[in-house]
Design a protein around this motif. Structure first.
Motif, PDB file in Angstrom:
ATOM      1  N   VAL A   1     -22.562 -42.252  -6.943  1.00  0.00           N
ATOM      2  CA  VAL A   1     -22.862 -43.313  -8.150  1.00  0.00           C
ATOM      3  C   VAL A   1     -21.840 -42.795  -9.196  1.00  0.00           C
ATOM      4  CG1 VAL A   1     -24.313 -43.681 -10.142  1.00  0.00           C
ATOM      5  CG2 VAL A   1     -25.055 -43.719  -7.855  1.00  0.00           C
ATOM      6  N   ILE A   2     -21.516 -41.625  -9.691  1.00  0.00           N
ATOM      7  CA  ILE A   2     -20.571 -41.169 -10.303  1.00  0.00           C
ATOM      8  C   ILE A   2     -19.246 -41.478 -10.110  1.00  0.00           C
ATOM      9  CG2 ILE A   2     -19.423 -39.137 -11.547  1.00  0.00           C
ATOM     10  CD1 ILE A   2     -22.198 -37.807 -11.674  1.00  0.00           C
ATOM     11  N   LYS A   3     -18.784 -41.592  -8.722  1.00  0.00           N
ATOM     12  CA  LYS A   3     -17.562 -41.692  -8.480  1.00  0.00           C
ATOM     13  C   LYS A   3     -17.078 -43.322  -8.482  1.00  0.00           C
ATOM     14  CE  LYS A   3     -16.666 -37.866  -5.003  1.00  0.00           C
ATOM     15  NZ  LYS A   3     -16.686 -37.412  -3.463  1.00  0.00           N
ATOM     16  N   ILE A   4     -18.132 -43.862  -7.981  1.00  0.00           N
ATOM     17  CA  ILE A   4     -18.242 -45.398  -8.191  1.00  0.00           C
ATOM     18  C   ILE A   4     -17.771 -45.799  -9.692  1.00  0.00           C
ATOM     19  CG2 ILE A   4     -19.315 -47.544  -8.030  1.00  0.00           C
ATOM     20  CD1 ILE A   4     -20.709 -46.438  -5.476  1.00  0.00           C
ATOM     21  N   VAL A   5     -18.834 -45.338 -10.397  1.00  0.00           N
ATOM     22  CA  VAL A   5     -18.615 -45.536 -12.020  1.00  0.00           C
ATOM     23  C   VAL A   5     -17.092 -45.207 -12.509  1.00  0.00           C
ATOM     24  CG1 VAL A   5     -19.568 -45.104 -14.187  1.00  0.00           C
ATOM     25  CG2 VAL A   5     -21.009 -45.240 -12.240  1.00  0.00           C
ATOM     26  N   VAL A   6     -16.784 -44.131 -11.985  1.00  0.00           N
ATOM     27  CA  VAL A   6     -15.397 -43.595 -12.547  1.00  0.00           C
ATOM     28  C   VAL A   6     -14.352 -44.677 -12.180  1.00  0.00           C
ATOM     29  CG1 VAL A   6     -13.695 -41.860 -12.328  1.00  0.00           C
ATOM     30  CG2 VAL A   6     -15.990 -41.165 -12.981  1.00  0.00           C
ATOM     31  N   PHE A   7     -14.370 -44.832 -10.705  1.00  0.00           N
ATOM     32  CA  PHE A   7     -13.633 -45.861 -10.122  1.00  0.00           C
ATOM     33  C   PHE A   7     -13.331 -47.282 -10.828  1.00  0.00           C
ATOM     34  CE2 PHE A   7     -12.541 -49.326  -7.214  1.00  0.00           C
ATOM     35  CZ  PHE A   7     -11.311 -49.014  -6.858  1.00  0.00           C
ATOM     36  N   ILE A   8     -14.622 -47.576 -11.339  1.00  0.00           N
ATOM     37  CA  ILE A   8     -14.858 -48.952 -11.950  1.00  0.00           C
ATOM     38  C   ILE A   8     -14.105 -49.008 -13.225  1.00  0.00           C
ATOM     39  CG2 ILE A   8     -16.276 -50.493 -13.124  1.00  0.00           C
ATOM     40  CD1 ILE A   8     -18.288 -50.035 -10.573  1.00  0.00           C
ATOM     41  N   PHE A   9     -14.429 -47.812 -13.991  1.00  0.00           N
ATOM     42  CA  PHE A   9     -13.718 -47.723 -15.478  1.00  0.00           C
ATOM     43  C   PHE A   9     -12.060 -47.480 -15.175  1.00  0.00           C
ATOM     44  CE2 PHE A   9     -17.848 -45.986 -17.212  1.00  0.00           C
ATOM     45  CZ  PHE A   9     -18.033 -47.067 -17.874  1.00  0.00           C
ATOM     46  N   ILE A  10     -11.911 -46.696 -14.300  1.00  0.00           N
ATOM     47  CA  ILE A  10     -10.309 -46.712 -14.203  1.00  0.00           C
ATOM     48  C   ILE A  10      -9.921 -48.115 -13.663  1.00  0.00           C
ATOM     49  CG2 ILE A  10      -8.551 -45.626 -12.415  1.00  0.00           C
ATOM     50  CD1 ILE A  10      -9.936 -43.178 -12.515  1.00  0.00           C
ATOM     51  N   ALA A  11     -10.337 -48.785 -12.805  1.00  0.00           N
ATOM     52  CA  ALA A  11      -9.925 -50.046 -12.430  1.00  0.00           C
ATOM     53  C   ALA A  11      -9.903 -50.975 -13.528  1.00  0.00           C
ATOM     54  CB  ALA A  11     -10.706 -50.806 -11.071  1.00  0.00           C
ATOM     55  N   MET A  12     -10.763 -50.832 -14.563  1.00  0.00           N
ATOM     56  CA  MET A  12     -10.920 -51.890 -15.526  1.00  0.00           C
ATOM     57  C   MET A  12      -9.501 -51.510 -16.488  1.00  0.00           C
ATOM     58  SD  MET A  12     -15.095 -52.240 -16.426  1.00  0.00           S
ATOM     59  CE  MET A  12     -14.718 -52.619 -17.980  1.00  0.00           C
ATOM     60  N   PHE A  13      -9.375 -50.190 -16.796  1.00  0.00           N
ATOM     61  CA  PHE A  13      -8.388 -49.762 -17.616  1.00  0.00           C
ATOM     62  C   PHE A  13      -6.918 -50.229 -17.081  1.00  0.00           C
ATOM     63  CE2 PHE A  13      -5.288 -46.557 -18.737  1.00  0.00           C
ATOM     64  CZ  PHE A  13      -5.184 -46.741 -20.171  1.00  0.00           C
ATOM     65  N   VAL A  14      -6.742 -50.037 -15.833  1.00  0.00           N
ATOM     66  CA  VAL A  14      -5.497 -50.630 -15.264  1.00  0.00           C
ATOM     67  C   VAL A  14      -5.450 -52.098 -15.512  1.00  0.00           C
ATOM     68  CG1 VAL A  14      -4.247 -50.694 -13.115  1.00  0.00           C
ATOM     69  CG2 VAL A  14      -5.502 -48.420 -13.714  1.00  0.00           C
ATOM     70  N   ILE A  15      -6.571 -52.829 -15.089  1.00  0.00           N
ATOM     71  CA  ILE A  15      -6.293 -54.245 -15.319  1.00  0.00           C
ATOM     72  C   ILE A  15      -5.856 -54.590 -16.542  1.00  0.00           C
ATOM     73  CG2 ILE A  15      -7.447 -56.218 -15.093  1.00  0.00           C
ATOM     74  CD1 ILE A  15      -8.737 -55.415 -12.540  1.00  0.00           C
ATOM     75  N   ARG A  16      -6.676 -54.031 -17.487  1.00  0.00           N
ATOM     76  CA  ARG A  16      -6.422 -54.477 -19.018  1.00  0.00           C
ATOM     77  C   ARG A  16      -5.306 -54.006 -19.440  1.00  0.00           C
ATOM     78  NH1 ARG A  16     -12.430 -53.354 -21.806  1.00  0.00           N
ATOM     79  NH2 ARG A  16     -13.352 -55.173 -20.997  1.00  0.00           N
TER      80      ARG A  16
ATOM     81  N   ALA B   1      -2.457 -53.635 -17.673  1.00  0.00           N
ATOM     82  CA  ALA B   1      -1.327 -54.427 -16.946  1.00  0.00           C
ATOM     83  C   ALA B   1      -1.435 -55.629 -17.500  1.00  0.00           C
ATOM     84  CB  ALA B   1      -1.665 -54.417 -15.544  1.00  0.00           C
ATOM     85  N   THR B   2      -2.328 -56.296 -18.026  1.00  0.00           N
ATOM     86  CA  THR B   2      -2.473 -57.496 -18.426  1.00  0.00           C
ATOM     87  C   THR B   2      -1.973 -57.605 -19.730  1.00  0.00           C
ATOM     88  OG1 THR B   2      -4.632 -58.317 -17.487  1.00  0.00           O
ATOM     89  CG2 THR B   2      -4.231 -59.686 -19.071  1.00  0.00           C
ATOM     90  N   ALA B   3      -2.080 -56.589 -20.610  1.00  0.00           N
ATOM     91  CA  ALA B   3      -1.593 -56.479 -21.973  1.00  0.00           C
ATOM     92  C   ALA B   3      -0.215 -56.463 -22.078  1.00  0.00           C
ATOM     93  CB  ALA B   3      -2.516 -55.381 -22.990  1.00  0.00           C
ATOM     94  N   ALA B   4       0.492 -55.511 -21.274  1.00  0.00           N
ATOM     95  CA  ALA B   4       1.663 -54.976 -20.959  1.00  0.00           C
ATOM     96  C   ALA B   4       2.313 -56.318 -20.424  1.00  0.00           C
ATOM     97  CB  ALA B   4       2.061 -54.151 -19.968  1.00  0.00           C
ATOM     98  N   TYR B   5       1.942 -57.131 -19.459  1.00  0.00           N
ATOM     99  CA  TYR B   5       2.535 -58.497 -19.005  1.00  0.00           C
ATOM    100  C   TYR B   5       2.601 -59.383 -20.157  1.00  0.00           C
ATOM    101  CZ  TYR B   5       3.275 -62.813 -16.833  1.00  0.00           C
ATOM    102  OH  TYR B   5       3.717 -64.226 -16.599  1.00  0.00           O
ATOM    103  N   ASP B   6       1.481 -59.602 -20.860  1.00  0.00           N
ATOM    104  CA  ASP B   6       1.464 -60.497 -21.856  1.00  0.00           C
ATOM    105  C   ASP B   6       2.523 -60.293 -23.172  1.00  0.00           C
ATOM    106  OD1 ASP B   6       0.503 -62.700 -23.573  1.00  0.00           O
ATOM    107  OD2 ASP B   6      -0.346 -61.245 -24.793  1.00  0.00           O
ATOM    108  N   TYR B   7       2.629 -58.784 -23.551  1.00  0.00           N
ATOM    109  CA  TYR B   7       3.618 -58.574 -24.311  1.00  0.00           C
ATOM    110  C   TYR B   7       5.056 -58.711 -23.680  1.00  0.00           C
ATOM    111  CZ  TYR B   7       4.650 -56.057 -28.576  1.00  0.00           C
ATOM    112  OH  TYR B   7       5.366 -55.661 -29.759  1.00  0.00           O
TER     113      TYR B   7
END
Length: 129
Positions: free
Chosen positions: A14-29, A31-37
């Motif tokens: 469960v801890i590994k899944i939660v950490v993976f989800i947070f890392i994925a959300m961080f990378v997506i946000r 990348a989206t902000a960098a592309y927009d800028y």
């Protein structure tokens, strides 16, 4: 002993899944902000559509692109001074900002403003005629 091992494995999973989800959300946000800028560097829209407001700005001899961008942002001519600085760095007018008093409008893009404030005096007179 078996139950402790199973519970420990489940908690670890469960801890590994939660950490993976947070890392994925961080990378997506990020990348989206960098592309927009990055997109805005080349396709920033003017503040107003149509005629816009004309605002006179004074640029001194010692004013850098950063200072000019901050002044244009304070006057409501652009949205982001840092973005203006990047646009100036990447434009053909890099390092060509000339001191003077300029009439700029909120209907101009940052690139158009750079062309006006980097124009040689001879070019300004030709553009007016």
């Amino acid at each position: 002993m078996n139950i402790k091992y199973i519970i420990g494995s489940i908690v670890e999973m469960v801890i590994k899944i939660v950490v993976f989800i947070f890392i994925a959300m961080f990378v997506i946000r990020t990348a989206t902000a960098a592309y927009d800028y990055g997109f805005r560097v080349f396709a920033e829209k003017p503040m107003d559509v149509g005629e816009g407001r004309t605002i006179s700005v004074s640029i001194g001899n010692a004013d850098s692109a950063k200072e000019v961008g901050e002044m244009l942002q304070e006057r409501g001519l652009i949205r982001d001074a840092t973005l203006f600085r990047i646009q100036e760095l990447l434009s053909e007018n890099h390092g060509k900002i000339r001191p003077g008093i300029y009439d700029l409008t909120t209907a101009m893009t940052a690139q158009e403003m750079l062309e006006v404030i980097a124009a040689k005096p001879d070019e300004e007179e030709e553009n007016k005629e």
